[in-house]
Write an enzyme that holds these catalytic residues in place. Sequence first.
Site, PDB file in Angstrom:
ATOM      1  N   GLU A  34      -2.024   0.807 -14.071  1.00  0.00           N
ATOM      2  CA  GLU A  34      -2.174   0.295 -12.731  1.00  0.00           C
ATOM      3  C   GLU A  34      -2.408  -0.848 -12.549  1.00  0.00           C
ATOM      4  O   GLU A  34      -3.272  -1.735 -13.375  1.00  0.00           O
ATOM      5  CB  GLU A  34      -3.204   1.547 -11.973  1.00  0.00           C
ATOM      6  N   HIS A  35      -1.745  -1.862 -11.769  1.00  0.00           N
ATOM      7  CA  HIS A  35      -2.039  -3.124 -11.171  1.00  0.00           C
ATOM      8  C   HIS A  35      -1.824  -4.024 -12.417  1.00  0.00           C
ATOM      9  O   HIS A  35      -2.385  -5.094 -12.721  1.00  0.00           O
ATOM     10  CB  HIS A  35      -3.483  -3.509 -10.652  1.00  0.00           C
ATOM     11  N   ASP A  37       1.738  -4.208 -13.328  1.00  0.00           N
ATOM     12  CA  ASP A  37       3.086  -4.400 -13.257  1.00  0.00           C
ATOM     13  C   ASP A  37       3.543  -5.818 -12.967  1.00  0.00           C
ATOM     14  O   ASP A  37       4.282  -6.661 -13.571  1.00  0.00           O
ATOM     15  CB  ASP A  37       3.863  -3.708 -12.369  1.00  0.00           C
ATOM     16  N   GLY A 120       0.928   5.186   3.415  1.00  0.00           N
ATOM     17  CA  GLY A 120      -0.406   4.796   3.315  1.00  0.00           C
ATOM     18  C   GLY A 120      -1.121   5.702   2.400  1.00  0.00           C
ATOM     19  O   GLY A 120      -2.424   5.263   2.090  1.00  0.00           O
ATOM     20  N   GLY A 122      -0.583   5.646  -1.255  1.00  0.00           N
ATOM     21  CA  GLY A 122      -0.349   5.329  -2.364  1.00  0.00           C
ATOM     22  C   GLY A 122       0.892   5.911  -3.249  1.00  0.00           C
ATOM     23  O   GLY A 122       1.173   5.912  -4.438  1.00  0.00           O
ATOM     24  N   LEU A 123       1.688   6.380  -2.341  1.00  0.00           N
ATOM     25  CA  LEU A 123       3.016   6.972  -2.861  1.00  0.00           C
ATOM     26  C   LEU A 123       4.135   6.326  -2.734  1.00  0.00           C
ATOM     27  O   LEU A 123       5.307   6.487  -3.047  1.00  0.00           O
ATOM     28  CB  LEU A 123       3.197   8.430  -2.352  1.00  0.00           C
ATOM     29  N   SER A 124       3.850   5.034  -2.077  1.00  0.00           N
ATOM     30  CA  SER A 124       4.984   3.872  -2.067  1.00  0.00           C
ATOM     31  C   SER A 124       6.309   4.437  -1.115  1.00  0.00           C
ATOM     32  O   SER A 124       7.418   4.277  -1.372  1.00  0.00           O
ATOM     33  CB  SER A 124       5.579   3.677  -3.420  1.00  0.00           C
ATOM     34  N   SER A 125       5.766   4.623   0.118  1.00  0.00           N
ATOM     35  CA  SER A 125       6.656   4.801   1.075  1.00  0.00           C
ATOM     36  C   SER A 125       7.539   3.622   1.432  1.00  0.00           C
ATOM     37  O   SER A 125       8.547   3.761   1.715  1.00  0.00           O
ATOM     38  CB  SER A 125       5.999   5.464   2.188  1.00  0.00           C
ATOM     39  N   ASP A 170       7.072   0.006  -8.226  1.00  0.00           N
ATOM     40  CA  ASP A 170       7.447   1.025  -7.194  1.00  0.00           C
ATOM     41  C   ASP A 170       9.045   1.254  -6.877  1.00  0.00           C
ATOM     42  O   ASP A 170       9.558   2.169  -6.723  1.00  0.00           O
ATOM     43  CB  ASP A 170       6.711   0.740  -5.723  1.00  0.00           C
TER      44      ASP A 170
HETATM   45  C1  GLA Z   1       1.399  -1.250  -5.289  1.00  0.00           C
HETATM   46  C2  GLA Z   1       2.440  -2.148  -5.868  1.00  0.00           C
HETATM   47  C3  GLA Z   1       2.945  -2.105  -7.212  1.00  0.00           C
HETATM   48  C4  GLA Z   1       1.809  -1.941  -8.211  1.00  0.00           C
HETATM   49  C5  GLA Z   1       0.788  -1.071  -7.660  1.00  0.00           C
HETATM   50  C6  GLA Z   1      -0.513  -0.967  -8.365  1.00  0.00           C
HETATM   51  O1  GLA Z   1       1.901   0.121  -5.326  1.00  0.00           O
HETATM   52  O2  GLA Z   1       3.515  -2.246  -4.817  1.00  0.00           O
HETATM   53  O3  GLA Z   1       3.770  -3.104  -7.333  1.00  0.00           O
HETATM   54  O4  GLA Z   1       1.277  -3.176  -8.376  1.00  0.00           O
HETATM   55  O5  GLA Z   1       0.218  -1.306  -6.050  1.00  0.00           O
HETATM   56  O6  GLA Z   1      -0.310  -0.597  -9.837  1.00  0.00           O
END
Ligand code: GLA
Length: 384
Positions: A34-35, A37, A120, A122-125, A170
């Site tokens: 996480e964090h 990439d 919102g 954290g599932l990358s909508s 994502d």
């Molecule tokens: C968000 C960003 C990703 C990644 C994550 C944390 O989802 O879009 O690129 O950095 O946070 O891992």
Amino acid sequence: MIFTGHEIADIFKEKFSKEPKLFFSPGRINLIGEHVDYNDGFVMPAAIDKGVYFAIAPNNTDFINVFSADMQDELHITLGGIHKMSGWKNYILGVADQLIQRGYPIGGFDVAFGGNLPVGAGLSSSAAVECGLAFALNETFNLGISRIDIAVICQKAEHTYPGVQCGIMDQFASVMGKQNKVLLLDCNTLHYETLPFNANDYTIVLINSLVHHSLDGGEYNVRRKQSEKGLGVLKKKFPSANTFRDITPEQVIENEKAFDDRDVYNRCLYVTEEIARTKRAAGLLKADDIEAFGKLMFATHDGLSRLYDVSCEELDFLVTLAKQHAEIIGARMMGGGFGGCTINLIKKEKVVEITELMQTQYEQKFGIHAEVYVMSLSDGTHAL
Ligand code: GLA
């Protein structure tokens, strides 16, 4: 609001009086990494069975006409007049702008979209919307763009329009996901493996804190800047190092005094630890040692909370609750942070009992009824 693919197709037909093509673009989870990439790391995401449906057709004009079913809002703009706006519109406009700037011959189009992915959480909508649109336009106008290039184009769209300086995870996961598999992605080279996720008796469960996270707030971009600054400090100490990958956590600790900003030091310590942890986790997954894998997830949470400082009270509480159950072998906050979901590995037959208890305890403390989602890993963006 939640929409099925059929409903989105019906909404399209009602608005635009013609037959659309239908596409699905999934959200993603991330097991570990996480964090990192955007910090030279490895990540282990997977596409999920929740996402966004797109109904689309070309309209032989210069106009883009978009209806967001979730927002019950519309956008009409000419291809030549694209400019930044606010909110959901920037995800659409950013993608269209990238395609035009790169010389892809897109024409006017009509589109309706919406789905079942909580925003919102954290599932990358946002990546699901960007990748769904780019994929649909690629098919509609025969642009011949590869899946990986779609991910790269959409990442750039996110940088330029919504303005979040995100990494590639994502978008890559949304487009490249495979059913029942996780991706092990090298974020520097974009080389990847698909690994079976043999969790044996365990299942992946998300608990949504319902604390609404928005990365637009700037904290995400601040973390990115702090990491870059920290890498600069470390490169002075280790001139042969090019990336965070060339530096160990021990070396960061030995050089603590070189940092004049404690936060920057903490970010670097987390990043180097998380890179090492993700590599170890990949080995454990390949060796089918899911219990040891889960322990690393707890360690990641600790780092995200104490060193990278992207957790919050609610997420910390959910992870503390998880630690009280022997049947939860790993848990951590997931995604950008500041709210959203925790990801938990829970013994299958205990999922209902344990999550109900956690929901009650969470509600007693924060007055919020957390949502629980049992995950299935799915294919990336595709036509239906
Ligand atoms: C968000 C960003 C990703 C990644 C994550 C944390 O989802 O879009 O690129 O950095 O946070 O891992």
